[in-house]
Design an enzyme around this catalytic site. Structure first.
Site, mmCIF file in Angstrom:
data_model
loop_
_atom_site.group_PDB
_atom_site.id
_atom_site.type_symbol
_atom_site.label_atom_id
_atom_site.label_comp_id
_atom_site.label_asym_id
_atom_site.label_seq_id
_atom_site.Cartn_x
_atom_site.Cartn_y
_atom_site.Cartn_z
ATOM 1 N N HIS A 51 7.347 -5.321 -5.514
ATOM 2 C CA HIS A 51 7.522 -4.310 -4.484
ATOM 3 C C HIS A 51 6.278 -4.340 -3.598
ATOM 4 O O HIS A 51 5.214 -4.786 -4.044
ATOM 5 C CB HIS A 51 7.673 -2.921 -5.109
ATOM 6 C CG HIS A 51 8.911 -2.784 -5.932
ATOM 7 N ND1 HIS A 51 8.888 -2.505 -7.271
ATOM 8 C CD2 HIS A 51 10.212 -2.888 -5.590
ATOM 9 C CE1 HIS A 51 10.124 -2.451 -7.732
ATOM 10 N NE2 HIS A 51 10.949 -2.682 -6.729
ATOM 11 N N ASP A 54 3.509 -2.782 -5.338
ATOM 12 C CA ASP A 54 2.988 -3.527 -6.491
ATOM 13 C C ASP A 54 1.850 -4.418 -6.010
ATOM 14 O O ASP A 54 0.911 -4.704 -6.747
ATOM 15 C CB ASP A 54 4.070 -4.437 -7.117
ATOM 16 C CG ASP A 54 5.111 -3.643 -7.894
ATOM 17 O OD1 ASP A 54 4.748 -2.658 -8.548
ATOM 18 O OD2 ASP A 54 6.304 -4.032 -7.842
HETATM 19 C C1 3MF Z 1 17.249 -1.115 -9.623
HETATM 20 C C2 3MF Z 1 16.745 -2.463 -9.445
HETATM 21 C C3 3MF Z 1 15.415 -2.577 -8.754
HETATM 22 C C4 3MF Z 1 15.310 -3.848 -7.936
HETATM 23 C C5 3MF Z 1 13.925 -4.011 -7.396
HETATM 24 C C6 3MF Z 1 13.767 -5.215 -6.534
HETATM 25 C C7 3MF Z 1 13.573 -1.457 -9.731
HETATM 26 O O1 3MF Z 1 18.386 -1.066 -10.389
HETATM 27 O O2 3MF Z 1 17.363 -3.408 -9.865
HETATM 28 O O3 3MF Z 1 14.409 -2.550 -9.750
HETATM 29 O O4 3MF Z 1 15.642 -4.964 -8.664
HETATM 30 O O5 3MF Z 1 13.617 -2.889 -6.651
HETATM 31 O O6 3MF Z 1 14.731 -5.307 -5.588
#
Ligand code: 3MF
Ligand code: MG
Length: 346
Positions: A51, A54
Site C-alpha cells: 500500500h 506501507d
Molecule cells: C481486501 C484485500 C486487500 C487488497 C490490498 C491490495 C488488504 O480483501 O484483498 O488487502 O488485496 O489492499 O490491493
C-alpha cells in the site's frame, strides 16, 4: 513441450498480523512493519505487495518532497533485500475522509483526498520501481442503495482510471474486484465489471484485473473462471490466492485450506494460461488463524506457497490423454472420478 514456468511469489506486509477478531483482543504481538521485509527471502518470497502507506507510513502528514525522499529510501532497502515491489495500492479505507468511499464519495473534499492519495501512489510506485497500481475499491459501494447515484459512481470510477493513465504513460492499473466487505454491496464485484472499466478506458492495454480467490467465492463464483476470463483477454495482472469457507466474513484462509479441488483448478488454469511467463507473481493474500500464537507468525505464508507448488505437481502429472478421451466421450462422471483419485493420490 515448452519449459515449465518457475513461479515467483509475493505477499503484502499486512499478511503478518496481530490476529484477533473484531470482538476480542489481538492474539499476537505486533511485529515491527519495517522488520518484515527482512523475512521475505527466507520464506521463499521475492515480491512485495504494497500500500502507499506501507512504503511511506504517516504520508498524510508529509509534503510531496518528503514522500518522494522516503519512497526512494524504501526502494533502496527493498533492492538490498533482493526484493521486487509488485504493486502499490492507495489505501483508501483507513482515513476519515474515505469512510463513505473515495472516488465515489458524495463529498467533493473526500473525492479530492482520494485523488491526492492516488496521485501520490503513482509517484511512490515510480520512485520504488513498480509499474502497477492496484485499485481495491474497498468503500466504492453502498450500505443502502439510495445513498449514492450508482450511475454517477461508475462514471467517476472510469474518470479515475483515465486520470491515472494520463498521469504516467508507463503505469498499469490492476483492478481487484470484491463484492462486499467493508461495504454491503460494492460497485466492482467481479472481473466482468473490472474488465468493462478497462475496455471503456482510454488505453485498455494498461488496465487489467487482479483476482483474489476469496473475493470471487464471496461473489458466488469459481475463482478459476474469473482467472480464465482475465487470461482470455490477456488481462490477468496478478492473483491473490487464498481460501474462504462459504459466505462468511472475509477469511483470507491458507490457499487450499477449505477446498483443495477449487485450489487445484486455479493452479490448473494459471498453468494452462501461461501465467507467470512474463514474470507475473503468484501473489498470496492470507492471514494466519485468529487462534495462532507466535511472533511473528509466517507459517501460513510458507504453507500456502508449498500447497501451491504441490498442486503444480498435481496439474503437471494429470494424464492429458485420458482427460481428452473423457471429454470426447462426454463421460464427465469418469473425468470427475479420475480428478478426485488423482488429487487423493489413490
Ligand atoms: C481486501 C484485500 C486487500 C487488497 C490490498 C491490495 C488488504 O480483501 O484483498 O488487502 O488485496 O489492499 O490491493
Ligand atoms: Mg487481496
Amino acid at each position: 513441450m515448452s519449459i515449465p514456468v518457475s513461479y515467483r511469489f509475493s505477499f503484502g506486509p499486512w499478511n503478518i498480523s496481530e490476529g484477533g477478531d473484531p470482538f476480542g483482543p489481538d492474539v499476537r504481538k505486533a511485529y515491527d512493519h519495517g522488520e518484515k521485509f527482512a523475512l521475505y527471502r527466507k520464506l521463499g518470497f521475492e515480491g512485495v505487495q504494497l500500500h502507499d502507506d506501507d512504503v511511506v507510513p504517516g504520508m498524510d502528514g508529509l509534503t510531496d518532497a518528503q514522500v518522494l525522499e522516503r519512497a526512494e529510501r524504501f526502494g533502496k532497502m527493498l533492492k538490498e533485500e533482493g526484493l521486487t515491489p509488485e504493486f502499490v495500492a492507495p489505501r483508501l479505507w483507513f482515513a476519515e475522509g474515505t469512510v463513505d468511499g473515495g472516488y465515489t464519495s458524495n463529498s467533493p473534499r473526500d473525492r479530492e483526498y482520494a485523488w491526492e492519495r492516488t496521485r501520490r501512489s503513482v509517484e511512490i510506485a515510480r520512485a520504488i520501481g513498480s509499474k502497477a497500481i492496484v485499485l481495491w475499491l474497498a468503500r466504492e459501494g453502498t450500505y443502502i442503495r439510495e445513498s449514492k447515484d450508482a450511475r454517477l459512481a461508475y462514471q467517476r470510477l472510469l474518470e479515475t482510471v483515465n486520470r491515472i493513465l494520463d498521469l504516467d504513460a508507463g503505469v498499469e492499473i490492476w483492478i481487484e474486484p470484491k463484492p462486499n466487505e467493508p461495504t454491503d454491496l460494492a460497485y466492482v464485484p467481479t472481473m466482468g465489471h473490472a474488465l468493462t472499466l478497462a475496455y471503456a478506458s482510454k488505453d485498455h492495454a494498461r488496465v487489467k484485473g487482479l483476482v483474489e480467490s476469496a473475493h470471487a467465492m464471496l461473489a458466488g463464483l469459481d475463482p478459476s473462471d474469473e482467472m480464465a476470463f482475465a487470461l482470455a483477454h490477456g488481462k490477468l495482472g496478478s492473483v491473490h490466492l487464498n481460501d474462504q469457507n462459504g459466505l462468511k466474513y472475509d477469511q483470507d484462509k491458507c490457499f487450499g485450506s477449505t477446498n483443495l479441488r477449487v485450489a487445484f483448478n486455479q493452479v490448473r488454469v494459471l498453468e494452462e494460461g501461461g501465467y507467470g511467463r512474463k514474470g507475473e507473481f503468484i501473489g498470496l493474500d492470507v492471514k494466519a488463524m485468529r487462534t495462532q500464537k507466535g511472533w511473528p507468525v509466517t507459517v501460513h505464508l510458507e504453507n500456502s506457497r508449498r500447497t501451491f507448488l504441490h498442486l503444480v505437481d498435481k496439474v503437471r502429472s494429470v494424464d492429458g490423454r485420458l482427460v481428452q478421451q473423457f471429454r470426447d466421450a462426454r463421460d464427465y462422471e469418469a473425468l470427475d472420478a479420475y480428478v478426485l483419485a488423482h488429487l487423493m493420490g489413490v
